[in-house]
Design a protein around this motif. Structure first.
Motif, short mmCIF file in Angstrom:
data_model
loop_
_atom_site.label_atom_id
_atom_site.label_comp_id
_atom_site.label_asym_id
_atom_site.label_seq_id
_atom_site.Cartn_x
_atom_site.Cartn_y
_atom_site.Cartn_z
N ALA A 1 -71.20 -1.04 5.62
CA ALA A 1 -72.59 -1.38 5.34
C ALA A 1 -72.67 -2.70 4.57
CB ALA A 1 -73.26 -0.26 4.55
N GLY A 2 -71.79 -2.88 3.58
CA GLY A 2 -71.78 -4.13 2.82
C GLY A 2 -71.49 -5.33 3.71
N LEU A 3 -70.50 -5.19 4.59
CA LEU A 3 -70.17 -6.28 5.51
C LEU A 3 -71.29 -6.52 6.50
CD1 LEU A 3 -66.39 -5.53 6.20
CD2 LEU A 3 -67.35 -7.29 4.72
N GLY A 4 -71.95 -5.45 6.94
CA GLY A 4 -73.07 -5.60 7.87
C GLY A 4 -74.22 -6.38 7.25
N ILE A 5 -74.52 -6.09 6.00
CA ILE A 5 -75.61 -6.81 5.31
C ILE A 5 -75.24 -8.27 5.11
CG2 ILE A 5 -76.86 -6.94 3.13
CD1 ILE A 5 -76.69 -3.83 3.08
N VAL A 6 -73.98 -8.54 4.75
CA VAL A 6 -73.53 -9.93 4.61
C VAL A 6 -73.68 -10.67 5.93
CG1 VAL A 6 -71.51 -11.39 4.27
CG2 VAL A 6 -71.96 -9.52 2.69
N THR A 7 -73.28 -10.03 7.02
CA THR A 7 -73.38 -10.65 8.34
C THR A 7 -74.83 -10.95 8.70
OG1 THR A 7 -71.39 -9.46 9.06
CG2 THR A 7 -72.80 -10.41 10.77
N ALA A 8 -75.71 -9.98 8.46
CA ALA A 8 -77.12 -10.17 8.81
C ALA A 8 -77.76 -11.29 8.00
CB ALA A 8 -77.88 -8.86 8.60
N VAL A 9 -77.47 -11.32 6.70
CA VAL A 9 -78.13 -12.30 5.82
C VAL A 9 -77.56 -13.69 6.01
CG1 VAL A 9 -78.52 -12.96 3.41
CG2 VAL A 9 -78.77 -10.57 4.10
N PHE A 10 -76.24 -13.82 6.04
CA PHE A 10 -75.63 -15.15 6.00
C PHE A 10 -75.18 -15.66 7.37
CE2 PHE A 10 -75.15 -13.38 1.75
CZ PHE A 10 -75.66 -14.42 0.98
N GLN A 11 -74.72 -14.80 8.26
CA GLN A 11 -74.32 -15.28 9.59
C GLN A 11 -75.51 -15.34 10.53
OE1 GLN A 11 -70.75 -13.56 11.41
NE2 GLN A 11 -71.78 -13.58 13.40
N PHE A 12 -76.34 -14.28 10.55
CA PHE A 12 -77.54 -14.32 11.37
C PHE A 12 -78.62 -15.19 10.73
CE2 PHE A 12 -76.61 -9.78 13.13
CZ PHE A 12 -75.45 -10.26 13.73
N GLY A 13 -78.51 -15.43 9.42
CA GLY A 13 -79.49 -16.26 8.73
C GLY A 13 -80.75 -15.54 8.34
N TRP A 14 -80.71 -14.20 8.28
CA TRP A 14 -81.91 -13.42 7.94
C TRP A 14 -82.10 -13.38 6.42
CZ3 TRP A 14 -80.80 -8.56 11.46
CH2 TRP A 14 -80.81 -8.97 12.80
N GLY A 15 -82.31 -14.52 5.82
CA GLY A 15 -82.56 -14.55 4.38
C GLY A 15 -81.60 -15.41 3.60
N SER A 16 -80.69 -16.11 4.25
CA SER A 16 -79.73 -16.93 3.51
C SER A 16 -80.41 -18.05 2.74
CB SER A 16 -78.68 -17.51 4.46
OG SER A 16 -79.30 -18.33 5.45
N ALA A 17 -81.54 -18.56 3.27
CA ALA A 17 -82.24 -19.63 2.57
C ALA A 17 -82.79 -19.16 1.23
CB ALA A 17 -83.38 -20.15 3.45
N LEU A 18 -83.09 -17.87 1.13
CA LEU A 18 -83.60 -17.33 -0.13
C LEU A 18 -82.57 -17.47 -1.25
CD1 LEU A 18 -85.33 -14.07 1.14
CD2 LEU A 18 -86.42 -16.22 0.54
N PHE A 19 -81.30 -17.50 -0.89
CA PHE A 19 -80.22 -17.58 -1.89
C PHE A 19 -79.74 -19.02 -2.10
CE2 PHE A 19 -80.10 -13.29 -0.16
CZ PHE A 19 -80.17 -12.55 -1.32
N GLY A 20 -80.45 -19.99 -1.52
CA GLY A 20 -80.15 -21.38 -1.78
C GLY A 20 -78.86 -21.88 -1.17
N VAL A 21 -78.38 -21.23 -0.10
CA VAL A 21 -77.12 -21.67 0.52
C VAL A 21 -77.34 -22.20 1.93
CG1 VAL A 21 -75.69 -20.14 -0.86
CG2 VAL A 21 -76.63 -19.31 1.30
N GLY A 22 -78.59 -22.45 2.31
CA GLY A 22 -78.84 -23.06 3.60
C GLY A 22 -79.04 -22.07 4.72
N ALA B 1 -77.91 -20.31 8.73
CA ALA B 1 -76.88 -19.41 9.24
C ALA B 1 -75.55 -20.13 9.42
CB ALA B 1 -77.33 -18.82 10.57
N ALA B 2 -74.47 -19.41 9.11
CA ALA B 2 -73.11 -19.94 9.25
C ALA B 2 -72.15 -18.75 9.31
CB ALA B 2 -72.75 -20.85 8.08
N PRO B 3 -70.92 -18.96 9.76
CA PRO B 3 -69.96 -17.85 9.77
C PRO B 3 -69.73 -17.29 8.37
CG PRO B 3 -69.14 -19.71 11.05
CD PRO B 3 -70.35 -20.19 10.33
N VAL B 4 -69.29 -16.06 8.30
CA VAL B 4 -68.97 -15.44 7.01
C VAL B 4 -67.65 -16.03 6.50
CG1 VAL B 4 -68.41 -13.26 5.85
CG2 VAL B 4 -70.17 -13.33 7.63
N GLU B 5 -67.64 -16.44 5.25
CA GLU B 5 -66.43 -17.05 4.69
C GLU B 5 -65.26 -16.06 4.77
OE1 GLU B 5 -66.01 -20.09 3.67
OE2 GLU B 5 -68.08 -20.73 3.90
N PRO B 6 -64.07 -16.53 5.17
CA PRO B 6 -62.95 -15.61 5.41
C PRO B 6 -62.60 -14.73 4.23
CG PRO B 6 -62.46 -17.78 6.30
CD PRO B 6 -63.74 -17.92 5.55
#
Length: 734
Positions: free
Chosen positions: A557-578, A580-585
């Motif tokens: 679940a934690g990895l799924g939420i990370v993927t949705a927010v940061f890889q799919f871009g569903w809210g990454s801008a809210l965290f000031g990191v720009g 959508a992008a791949p999940v950092e290794p």
């Protein structure tokens, strides 16, 4: 444990002085020695590292040299970059830059050596800069800014101008701690009781941070170790102190003298803290099986921090409790206690009603909880590991502006170049290498090709391939795969030619693939570890099996939420990191290890109280209900605190730390509120008393582990089935 607690209580001022001396002494040592972090991600067995080794053998410069490189890029509007006034203005600035200390070389597009540094459209050009570590990049940037006018815009970029790692100056951590303080105030209704876990957690993290700074001079630690230690240490440190403070308050209210109360709290909840901390440390150190230096360094930093937060909870906290006395209780509680007799805190309430509801509808609620967890975990199936480049940075950042101008002039793959390093021992292999260079321009996603055949007396040639897509794009990863699996092998057939695909982009892809290939092994190791630890603690087969499976659900679940927010871009801008992008290794492995440890903590807190009630009454339904009712409040409080601390790191503006903070914060909430307080008790209700079955042969050969001290003396109500298991939960009955 009780002896340690009594010693700390008696010598409270000595303990406080020792902790203060540790902070001052380590701080002085850091001030005198400094730190030496390294972020090398070398993979000895990767193809990209082989390519770099060959270049080094041939005497070619690599990015391992002492100098850093950067660019000053400018773009014109309405006039070409070769317009004489533009050339004169830019050349003057470049001459000023070349004269600055720390600037080793400046390659101008107006010189023959930099002729290729002008875009095909003629409106973008850049100068390549080689800088030493002591170069003043701010002064260079200021000179670049002086070029800005109505028809000309300039910006600096590249590795030399990378702002480096930052955690937001500590502001986000403070916000997380303040949120934790508010939660503790609401729970304890006592300022001192609320402040103590904060002080204890911060002290442990502070000493650990100084130890990590010093340790970086001895062993290879990445710069992320500091933030990683703070991220994990603040959350677990505050939670561990919470359990002990809560148990101490209960003991005081029951009428125990101060030092006896401290001893009992440390001998019970303190043992649970040791077990919980050891679990997290073991999970972190288990990352060494991945055999990746930078990840091992991050794990070591986090493990040291967790260890010192445990030490803080077992030593500093008892000393502080002894100093404060009954002030850890609310004023009303102190008055009631002084009036005579033990004070009983009200029971029942929300968690008692919820435990009854789960008992009545275990099937429906269990299915709903499992469905929600699976839904949150589903995006993890599409998770792609990789390093984000400047194309996904916030739109108002200088790095994104630099990337945009360079992309307009030289294509999106300008900073994703691949190096094809060829070994050409004979004429046939040299001919094959030349033929390969001619064929590469026809390969999909290749924008440009330039070849440097072997020099006289050399057997190493280099082909530079510029992709048509960015470094983080999936198309670029596909290009690397196509080159390695199809194009290069076809060129090598029938010759002694050997070509290795390298470059920073290929190195990042190799690193991600190395982690992906080893992640299942790591998951298997921690799942087995969790099973064994829970089996030893609860003498059951199904309890650890349920724990291991549900731990994996929380991790997913934690990895799924990370993927949705940061890889799919569903809210990454809210965290000031720009965008959508791949999940950092690093993130996938760190989330797996840390969430495993935290899930184990909550599983032990929950099931221990159930096991105690089962051993006392042999009524399984009652055991599950009572255990859930009495642990619900403390698990919910601990999870809320940890989620606040973790989530605060999501706003650092640093993508790796933001992904870790959001992923672990979300995983903790899912684990506490859906898994431990719904799914696990629902499954145990459905299984029934068979939950506690343990084979006789296993009973004989497995050692007994006392998680929370010696069990209470049996009473006439104690069944013949065995001794009463010690209580683990901190709000339970006595």
């Amino acid at each position: 444990m009780s002896a340690l607690a009594r010693w700390c209580a008696r010598g409270r001022f000595v303990v406080l002085a020792l902790w203060l001396a540790a902070l001052v002494g380590l701080g002085g040592a850091v001030g005198g020695i400094g730190s030496t972090f390294t972020d090398s991600t070398d993979l000895p067995d990767s193809e990209s590292s082989t390519a770099y080794d060959l270049l080094a053998q041939a005497g070619a410069a690599t990015d391992e040299g002492a100098s850093s490189t950067g660019d000053l890029v400018w773009q014109t509007d309405g006039v070409p970059v070769t317009d004489p006034p533009v050339v004169a203005q830019v050349s003057d600035v470049l001459a000023q830059i070349a004269a600055l200390p720390g600037v080793e070389s400046v390659v101008s597009p107006y010189d023959a050596a930099g002729a290729a540094q002008v875009s095909a459209a003629g409106d973008v050009a850049y100068a390549s800069l080689a800088l030493t570590e002591d170069a003043d990049t701010e002064q260079i940037t200021a000179l670049a800014d002086s070029l800005d006018s109505e028809t000309l815009m300039a910006v600096t970029g590249g590795s030399a101008f990378d702002p480096g790692f930052s955690t937001g100056g500590g502001v986000t951590e403070v916000i997380g701690v303040l949120c934790a303080l508010v939660i503790l105030l609401l729970v304890f209704r006592s300022l001192w009781a609320a402040v103590l876990p904060i002080i204890t957690g911060v002290a442990g993290v502070g000493v650990a941070a100084l130890a990590i700074l010093l340790g970086s001079n001895v062993i290879a630690l990445p710069s992320y170790s500091m933030a990683m230690g703070s991220l994990v240490g603040l959350g677990v440190g505050i939670d561990y102190a919470l359990f002990i403070v809560n148990r101490h308050r209960k003991a005081l209210l029951s009428g125990l003298p101060l030092r006896d109360s401290i001893a009992q709290a440390v001998n019970t909840s303190g043992r649970a803290v040791v077990f919980a901390g050891a679990t997290v440390v073991v999970a972190l150190l288990g990352m060494t099986v991945l055999d990746i230096g930078i990840l091992t360094g991050m794990a070591l930093g986090a493990a040291v921090t967790v260890l010192l937060t445990v030490v803080s909870a077992l030593t500093l906290l008892p000393a502080l409790l002894a100093v404060l006395g009954n002030r850890v209780l609310g004023r009303g509680q102190r008055r009631a206690l002084a009036a005579g007799g033990p004070v009983t805190e009200p029971g029942g309430g929300l968690w008692s009603r919820w435990a009854t509801a789960v008992q009545r509808r275990p099937g429906v609620l269990g299915i709903v909880a499992a469905a929600l967890v699976v839904l949150l975990a589903a995006p993890a199936l599409s998770m792609r590991l990789g390093s984000a480049d400047a194309s996904s940075d916030p739109t108002d950042s200088v790095t994104q502006q630099y990337h945009q101008v360079m992309t307009e002039g030289f294509g999106p793959g300008f900073d994703a170049q691949l190096l094809l390093v060829g070994q050409t021992p004979d004429d046939a292999s040299r001919a094959a290498f030349t033929a390969l260079a001619g064929e590469l321009s026809a390969v999909e996603d290749v924008a440009a090709v330039s070849a440097a055949p072997p020099a006289a007396g050399q057997e190493i040639g280099v082909i530079t391939v510029t992709p048509a897509s960015t470094a983080q794009a999936e198309a670029t990863a596909d290009l690397v795969t196509a080159l390695r699996e199809d194009v290069v092998p076809a060129a090598e057939v029938g010759t002694d030619l050997q070509v290795h695909v390298g470059g920073s982009t290929a190195s990042g892809i190799d690193f991600a693939q190395a982690l992906t290939s080893k992640l299942p092994v790591y998951l298997a190791i921690i799942a087995v570890l969790g099973f064994v630890l829970l089996a030893l603690a609860f003498r059951s087969v199904l309890v650890p099996l349920i724990g291991a499976v549900t731990n994996l659900l929380s991790i997913a679940a934690g990895l799924g939420i990370v993927t949705a927010v940061f890889q799919f871009g569903w809210g990454s801008a809210l965290f000031g990191v720009g965008s959508a992008a791949p999940v950092e290794p690093f993130v996938s492995v760190m989330v797996v290890g840390i969430v495993f440890g935290l899930s184990m903590d909550y599983q032990v807190f929950l099931v221990s109280r159930m096991h105690e009630e089962w051993a006392r009454t042999r009524d399984h339904r009652r055991a599950v209900r009572v255990g859930m009712a009495e642990t619900g409040r403390v698990i919910a409080t601990a999870a809320a605190i940890m989620a606040c601390v973790f989530a605060s790191f999501g706003f650092t503006g640093e993508r790796i730390i933001a992904e870790l903070g959001v992923g672990m914060g979300a995983a903790v909430l899912v684990d506490a509120f859906l898994v431990r307080l719904v799914l696990v008790p629902a499954v145990m209700h459905r299984i029934g008393a068979r939950t506690w079955w343990y084979p006789r042969w296993a009973e004989r050969i497995t050692p007994r582990v006392s998680v929370e001290g010696e069990p209470a003396a049996p009473t006439e109500d104690t069944p013949a089935g065995g001794p009463v298991a010690p209580e683990l939960e901190t709000t339970g009955r006595r």
